[in-house]
Design a protein around this motif. Structure first.
Motif, short mmCIF file in Angstrom:
data_model
loop_
_atom_site.label_atom_id
_atom_site.label_comp_id
_atom_site.label_asym_id
_atom_site.label_seq_id
_atom_site.Cartn_x
_atom_site.Cartn_y
_atom_site.Cartn_z
N TRP B 31 0.68 -1.00 0.27
CA TRP B 31 -0.16 0.17 0.03
C TRP B 31 0.91 1.15 -0.09
CZ3 TRP B 31 -5.28 -0.64 -1.38
CH2 TRP B 31 -5.47 -2.33 -0.99
N HIS B 34 -0.05 2.99 -3.20
CA HIS B 34 -1.29 3.94 -3.21
C HIS B 34 -1.13 5.50 -2.07
CE1 HIS B 34 -1.82 0.40 -4.46
NE2 HIS B 34 -2.75 0.46 -5.35
N ILE B 57 -8.35 -0.87 1.05
CA ILE B 57 -6.95 -1.51 2.31
C ILE B 57 -8.55 -0.90 3.19
CG2 ILE B 57 -7.27 0.98 2.40
CD1 ILE B 57 -4.21 1.10 3.21
#
Lengths: 120, 120
Positions: B31, B34, B57
């Motif tokens: 992640w 992102h 997420i």
DNA sequence: GAAAGTACTTTCCAAAAGGAAACTACCCCT
DNA sequence: AGGGGTAGTTTCCTTTTGGAAAGTACTTTC
């Protein structure tokens, strides 16, 4: 009123995010950059050469990662019909297009080390 | 005579490899990019904003990754004393230095998609 | 014919990463 | 006092990743 989602996630952002995920999934794993980096330096290396060059890697991982890279056309594998059969691994023309990424990662990492040094 | 190791692994290569490992360990996980990408676009977002912006997420991962990024000074966390307490997450000046890497990754990923398209 | 080199593959296992759901805790509004 | 919003943490579980060691197969050299 409930906030529903996506403020900044315009189509442009979505495409960029997807692109980054694509790149990272191709370059995922502990050894991809080591293998690519080694092959960019010393062109045409055998399996055992790579095993010796890349400190800490085992034959299972090397084999698997090379297959990954080959299937993405980043690395070529050529079996030579020498006396004891040898295999040549090399970066492809396409693999070389990763150089800008690798250079940026190296540049940033070196600056990072320096900044740790400076702040102490 | 046994081949002993390190042909191409000159000091320069070692430093580069180490630098790449450093960078990748800081940016590791599913992640990080992102989160960084989202924070570079929309400055100053709250925890729930990020949860909504980053598709897929969960709060555990978001919390953990934000802590990682904060401890590396790439993201700042500021508690606001608003009526219902809110927290602002933002990229730091230092975090912005990752832009070249992120741009190269995006560029390569976009070209990769195009090359898949072209070869079919 | 045994040792050593080539290039891998297989098995078995441990550790790390990640996700879903529930839970804490505090505040505001009606 | 119940619903909804803020910002997380905790628990439990599954999947993924990676490593060590041994095995396969074939060839050359001593």
């Amino acid at each position: 009123m409930k906030k529903k989602a996506v403020i900044n996630n315009t189509p442009v952002c979505q495409v960029r995010m997807q692109a980054i995920s694509d790149t990272m999934s191709i370059l995922s794993g502990k050894w991809k950059f080591h293998i690519l980096g080694t092959l960019i330096e010393g062109e045409k290396l055998g399996f055992m050469d790579l095993l010796r060059e890349i400190d800490g890697i085992g034959s299972k991982m090397l084999s698997k990662e090379l297959q990954d890279l080959e299937s993405n056309h980043l690395v070529s594998r050529t079996v030579m019909d020498t006396k004891p059969i040898t295999v040549n691994y090399a970066i492809t023309k396409y693999g070389v297009t990763l150089s800008p990424i690798i250079n940026e990662l190296a540049k940033w990492g070196i600056a990072y080390r320096k900044s740790l040094h400076g702040s102490k």
